[in-house]
Design an enzyme around this catalytic site. Structure first.
Site, mmCIF file in Angstrom:
data_model
loop_
_atom_site.group_PDB
_atom_site.id
_atom_site.type_symbol
_atom_site.label_atom_id
_atom_site.label_comp_id
_atom_site.label_asym_id
_atom_site.label_seq_id
_atom_site.Cartn_x
_atom_site.Cartn_y
_atom_site.Cartn_z
ATOM 1 C CG ASN A 1 -1.933 -1.126 1.174
ATOM 2 O OD1 ASN A 1 -2.543 -1.395 0.142
ATOM 3 N ND2 ASN A 1 -2.092 -1.810 2.299
ATOM 4 N NE ARG B 1 4.975 7.062 3.548
ATOM 5 C CZ ARG B 1 4.335 6.107 4.201
ATOM 6 N NH1 ARG B 1 3.700 5.154 3.517
ATOM 7 N NH2 ARG B 1 4.298 6.081 5.523
ATOM 8 N NE ARG C 1 3.964 0.305 3.923
ATOM 9 C CZ ARG C 1 3.239 1.331 4.295
ATOM 10 N NH1 ARG C 1 3.565 2.005 5.402
ATOM 11 N NH2 ARG C 1 2.190 1.720 3.589
ATOM 12 C CE LYS D 1 2.563 -6.494 -5.825
ATOM 13 N NZ LYS D 1 2.819 -5.189 -5.207
ATOM 14 C CG ASP E 1 0.050 -4.567 -7.940
ATOM 15 O OD1 ASP E 1 0.054 -4.305 -9.168
ATOM 16 O OD2 ASP E 1 0.837 -4.038 -7.148
ATOM 17 C CG HIS F 1 -0.144 -0.225 -8.811
ATOM 18 N ND1 HIS F 1 -0.594 1.071 -8.869
ATOM 19 C CD2 HIS F 1 -0.100 -0.560 -7.500
ATOM 20 C CE1 HIS F 1 -0.821 1.506 -7.634
ATOM 21 N NE2 HIS F 1 -0.525 0.543 -6.802
#
Length: 325
Positions: free
Chosen positions: A168, A173, A223, A288, A307, A309
């Site tokens: 996510n 980032r 995370r 994934k 995914d 994207h």
């Protein structure tokens, strides 16, 4: 810091490394572009590697930290590394420190081998593009727009942590998180033009008490727990070299000779299925992410991470090709 430099000839458009590093297909990324220059730098295996490219050659320079010394003041000298000369594309191998010739040649050869390994330059893209174009008209039409794309052969541990951070998240980032890991927990390799360069931290460096809280403070969010717990599992609950043991023998770690990877089955080779299953035991690793690590960190080419994207553009690409063909 001692520097070693040289150049690598790139013969054909599809054999080249596509625009540095915009087409590093799986880098998350530790490569940094120098201001007002086309030069890129990254730490690889304990050295700072600088790269520039023209249509026919890839120019490289590697900066090495000074050798350890037991003489008084060595620690202070290591803490304040001198700034090496600026990096310009050399026409031949050269050294700023005039080391012993055999030592210089060994370091140059190793760096060249490392670059070839990292960029997966053993793959003949000219032949592969011709083969794929012969069976897929849609690929043949679009392939000229995407020359030189290669899947990097990243360190398996670095790829694993980077993809845990990718959950996510966006590439900018993720890159910031990887950089923070290096700066806060990775070994310092050297300083060039006032910028400090760090290698990627080992599992043991991220498995110490307080890492999770520190990573949360650095903006890793949930995370942080996954990175810390996976580091503990790899560093303390698995045998040394466990992660690399899951690699495709045809695409081994740097310095290891390739070996047959086994027979391909309908769901991939047995080694791929085992690697995928073992990765799912780690914290923050779902199907994934496991496939991403299998493909980009362990060299299993049959892994196809999908995914939203990637799914939407892939479907559009295929459907549009069908209508246009």
């Amino acid at each position: 810091m001692a520097s070693r430099s040289g150049k690598l000839r790139v013969n054909t458009p599809t054999a080249r490394v596509a625009r540095l590093p915009t087409r590093f297909s799986n880098d998350k990324t530790r490569w940094q572009k120098l201001p007002d220059d086309d030069e890129w730098r990254c730490v690889l295996r304990g050295r700072i590697v600088s790269l520039k490219q023209d249509p026919t050659h890839l120019y490289y320079r590697a900066y090495f930290p000074p050798k350890q010394s037991s003489s008084p003041g060595a620690e202070a000298a290591a803490a304040a590394l001198p700034t090496p000369p600026s990096s310009n594309p050399p026409s031949r191998a050269e050294s700023s420190d005039s080391p012993d010739k055999s030592d210089h040649e060994a370091l140059l050869d190793e760096t060249l081998s490392l670059i070839k390994h990292y960029f997966n330059l053993s793959a003949n893209l000219t032949e592969l593009y011709a083969e794929w174009s012969a069976v897929d008209p849609n690929f043949r039409k679009r392939a000229p727009q995407f020359t030189g794309i290669r899947i990097l052969r990243q360190d398996a541990w670095e790829a694993l942590v980077a993809f845990i951070c990718s959950s996510n998240n966006n590439i900018a980032r993720i890159s910031q998180m990887v950089e923070k890991l290096c700066v806060n927990y990775g070994p310092h390799v050297g300083t060039i033009d006032g910028r400090a360069y760090h290698d990627f931290p080992t599992p043991a460096a991220l498995a110490v008490e307080g890492v999770e809280a520190r990573l949360r403070a650095l903006g890793f969010g949930y995370r942080a727990k996954y990175v810390y717990q996976t580091a503990v599992m790899v560093a303390k609950e698995r045998e040394e070299g466990w992660l690399d043991s899951l690699r495709n023998p045809e695409c081994p770690a740097f310095g290891v000779e390739p070996a047959p990877g086994g027979e391909m089955g309908p769901e991939g080779r047995q080694g791929y299925r085992k690697a995928h299953e073992k990765l799912l035991e780690l914290q923050g690793v779902g199907p994934k992410v496991a496939d991403c690590v299998c493909l980009m960190g362990l060299g299993w080419g049959e892994a196809v991470p999908v995914d939203t994207h990637g799914e939407h553009p892939s479907l559009l690409f295929c459907l549009k090709g069908q209508y246009e063909s």
